[in-house]
Structures are given as structure tokens and as C-alpha cells.
Write a protein that holds these residues in place. Sequence first.
Motif, short mmCIF file in Angstrom:
data_model
loop_
_atom_site.label_atom_id
_atom_site.label_comp_id
_atom_site.label_asym_id
_atom_site.label_seq_id
_atom_site.Cartn_x
_atom_site.Cartn_y
_atom_site.Cartn_z
N VAL A 97 23.47 16.83 20.44
CA VAL A 97 24.38 17.74 19.59
C VAL A 97 25.78 17.61 20.12
CG1 VAL A 97 24.95 20.14 19.31
CG2 VAL A 97 22.54 19.42 19.29
N TYR A 98 25.78 17.50 21.29
CA TYR A 98 27.27 17.16 21.87
C TYR A 98 27.86 15.95 21.47
CZ TYR A 98 26.40 20.75 25.24
OH TYR A 98 25.91 22.30 26.13
N ASP A 99 27.20 14.84 21.46
CA ASP A 99 27.42 13.61 21.05
C ASP A 99 27.77 13.73 19.48
OD1 ASP A 99 26.92 12.31 23.47
OD2 ASP A 99 25.18 11.54 22.91
N ALA A 100 27.28 14.35 18.60
CA ALA A 100 27.59 14.57 17.13
C ALA A 100 28.90 15.25 16.96
CB ALA A 100 26.05 14.86 16.32
N CYS A 101 28.77 16.21 17.73
CA CYS A 101 30.33 17.30 17.91
C CYS A 101 31.29 16.39 18.06
CB CYS A 101 29.84 18.44 18.70
SG CYS A 101 28.65 19.72 17.72
N ASP A 102 31.18 15.63 19.12
CA ASP A 102 32.38 15.06 19.61
C ASP A 102 32.88 13.82 18.56
OD1 ASP A 102 32.41 16.09 22.12
OD2 ASP A 102 31.45 14.25 23.25
N GLU A 103 31.94 13.34 17.74
CA GLU A 103 32.08 12.50 17.03
C GLU A 103 32.87 13.00 15.65
OE1 GLU A 103 29.48 9.59 14.00
OE2 GLU A 103 29.10 9.35 16.10
N ALA A 104 32.20 14.29 15.24
CA ALA A 104 33.04 15.20 14.21
C ALA A 104 34.24 15.94 14.47
CB ALA A 104 31.75 15.82 13.62
N GLY A 105 34.54 15.92 15.93
CA GLY A 105 35.73 16.79 16.37
C GLY A 105 35.37 18.22 16.39
N VAL A 106 34.13 18.63 16.60
CA VAL A 106 33.74 20.05 16.66
C VAL A 106 33.36 20.48 17.84
CG1 VAL A 106 31.98 21.48 15.73
CG2 VAL A 106 32.90 19.92 14.15
N LYS A 107 33.92 21.68 18.25
CA LYS A 107 33.62 22.01 19.79
C LYS A 107 32.23 23.06 19.47
CE LYS A 107 35.93 24.87 23.35
NZ LYS A 107 35.02 24.50 24.10
N VAL A 108 31.54 22.91 20.49
CA VAL A 108 30.36 23.76 20.71
C VAL A 108 30.45 24.76 21.90
CG1 VAL A 108 27.69 23.95 21.08
CG2 VAL A 108 28.72 22.38 19.78
N ASP A 109 30.39 26.04 21.59
CA ASP A 109 30.64 26.81 22.96
C ASP A 109 29.44 27.15 23.71
OD1 ASP A 109 33.50 26.89 22.75
OD2 ASP A 109 33.50 28.54 21.03
N HIS A 110 28.69 26.12 24.02
CA HIS A 110 27.18 26.55 24.74
C HIS A 110 27.00 25.33 25.82
CE1 HIS A 110 25.67 29.44 21.88
NE2 HIS A 110 25.79 28.49 20.66
N THR A 111 26.66 25.97 26.70
CA THR A 111 26.54 25.09 27.94
C THR A 111 25.12 24.36 27.41
OG1 THR A 111 25.20 26.65 29.32
CG2 THR A 111 27.41 26.61 29.51
N PRO A 113 22.05 24.57 28.86
CA PRO A 113 20.96 25.47 28.84
C PRO A 113 21.00 26.38 28.02
CG PRO A 113 21.80 25.27 31.21
CD PRO A 113 22.70 24.48 30.42
N ASP A 114 22.20 27.00 27.44
CA ASP A 114 22.33 27.98 26.57
C ASP A 114 21.94 27.30 25.03
OD1 ASP A 114 23.13 30.00 28.21
OD2 ASP A 114 25.39 29.42 27.59
N LEU A 115 22.20 26.06 24.88
CA LEU A 115 22.06 25.39 23.54
C LEU A 115 20.44 25.22 23.62
CD1 LEU A 115 22.76 24.12 20.98
CD2 LEU A 115 23.69 22.06 22.34
N MET A 116 19.88 24.87 24.79
CA MET A 116 18.42 24.64 24.79
C MET A 116 17.71 25.84 24.31
SD MET A 116 17.35 22.03 27.69
CE MET A 116 18.11 22.98 29.01
N LYS A 117 18.29 27.19 24.69
CA LYS A 117 17.74 27.95 24.54
C LYS A 117 17.93 28.80 23.02
CE LYS A 117 17.21 33.18 26.06
NZ LYS A 117 16.27 33.27 24.89
N VAL A 118 19.05 28.56 22.30
CA VAL A 118 19.31 28.86 21.18
C VAL A 118 18.36 27.87 20.12
CG1 VAL A 118 21.14 28.31 19.34
CG2 VAL A 118 21.87 29.52 21.46
N VAL A 119 18.07 26.67 20.44
CA VAL A 119 17.42 25.80 19.86
C VAL A 119 15.86 26.28 19.92
CG1 VAL A 119 16.41 23.41 19.37
CG2 VAL A 119 18.95 23.79 19.72
#
Length: 152
Positions: A97-111, A113-119
Motif C-alpha cells: 500500500v505504501y509503495d502504491a501511495c508513494d507512486e500516486a503521491g497519496v499520504k496514508v495516515d496509518h502505521t 500495524p494500524d494498516l494491518m489491523k484496518v485491512v
Amino acid sequence: MMDDVEALLEDIGFDPETSVLTHRQAQVLALRERDVSQADIADELGTSRANVSSIEASARENLAKARETVAFAEALRAPVRVRVPAGTDLYNVPQMVYDACDEAGVKVDHTAPDLMKVVSDAAGNAVSGRKISTPLIVGVTSEGMVRVRHQE
């Protein structure tokens, strides 16, 4: 009991003309959310417990469809969509997710572990232990909101 429910529905702005729920479904859900038994609801409404059960099941199904529709609409607008294949280790998903967001210039406000929990929470039974058992699509909106859908 019904006066309180009607006041609540009015307070929260329930409108059966614009809702996916009927008025009766909204009443039953409001009572069930207050831990009123189906038998007590049936007595209050002058119907059978089986009918209340059917109304509640239909209401919950309608809500699930509405949530899926919203998730679909958000996925259409999301500039980031990451396909997570079955068999993927949940621990690898944040970097995907971080790699795709970096490529698109989108910021994700999840660490991570938080992102794993969300998913994991959003995927439900599509995650078994650390493995993704059903393919997922993780969408990230331009505001950084993460949405997870099962891939059909």
C-alpha cells in the motif's frame, strides 16, 4: 418503548423515502441495538417473533448492501488501488500500500500495524491468521482513507 424509538428515528433524521431501510426495519434495528429481545419487539408490534427475526435479517442485509455500494463508489474514486492476491502474508500488505501511495503521491495516515489491523478488520474472514485467503482490493482515497473490498 415505541415512542422512544420514534423520537430517536426523528432525532437522527431517518427518512424511509431516502433510506435503504423501511420504517419497520429501522424500528426493529433501533430496538435491537438497545438489547430489546425479538420476543419483546414482537409483543410491542403485535406480530410474531419469527416475523421480527425476518425483518431484522432483511434490514441487516440491506445495510450490508448499502455499505458495499458505498465501498464500491469510494473505490471508483480512489486514486490508489492495490490488488492483494490470496496467499499474501498480511505483514506484506502495508508495504504494498505504501509503495502504491508513494507512486500516486497519496499520504496514508496509518502505521504498518494500524494498516494491518484496518485491512484485517475490514476483510473479515478473508484473512486467516497472517494469510490473505481471498483476494482483496485495498483502495486509498486522495484524503488517505483506506477501504478494503473482496475481489470477485
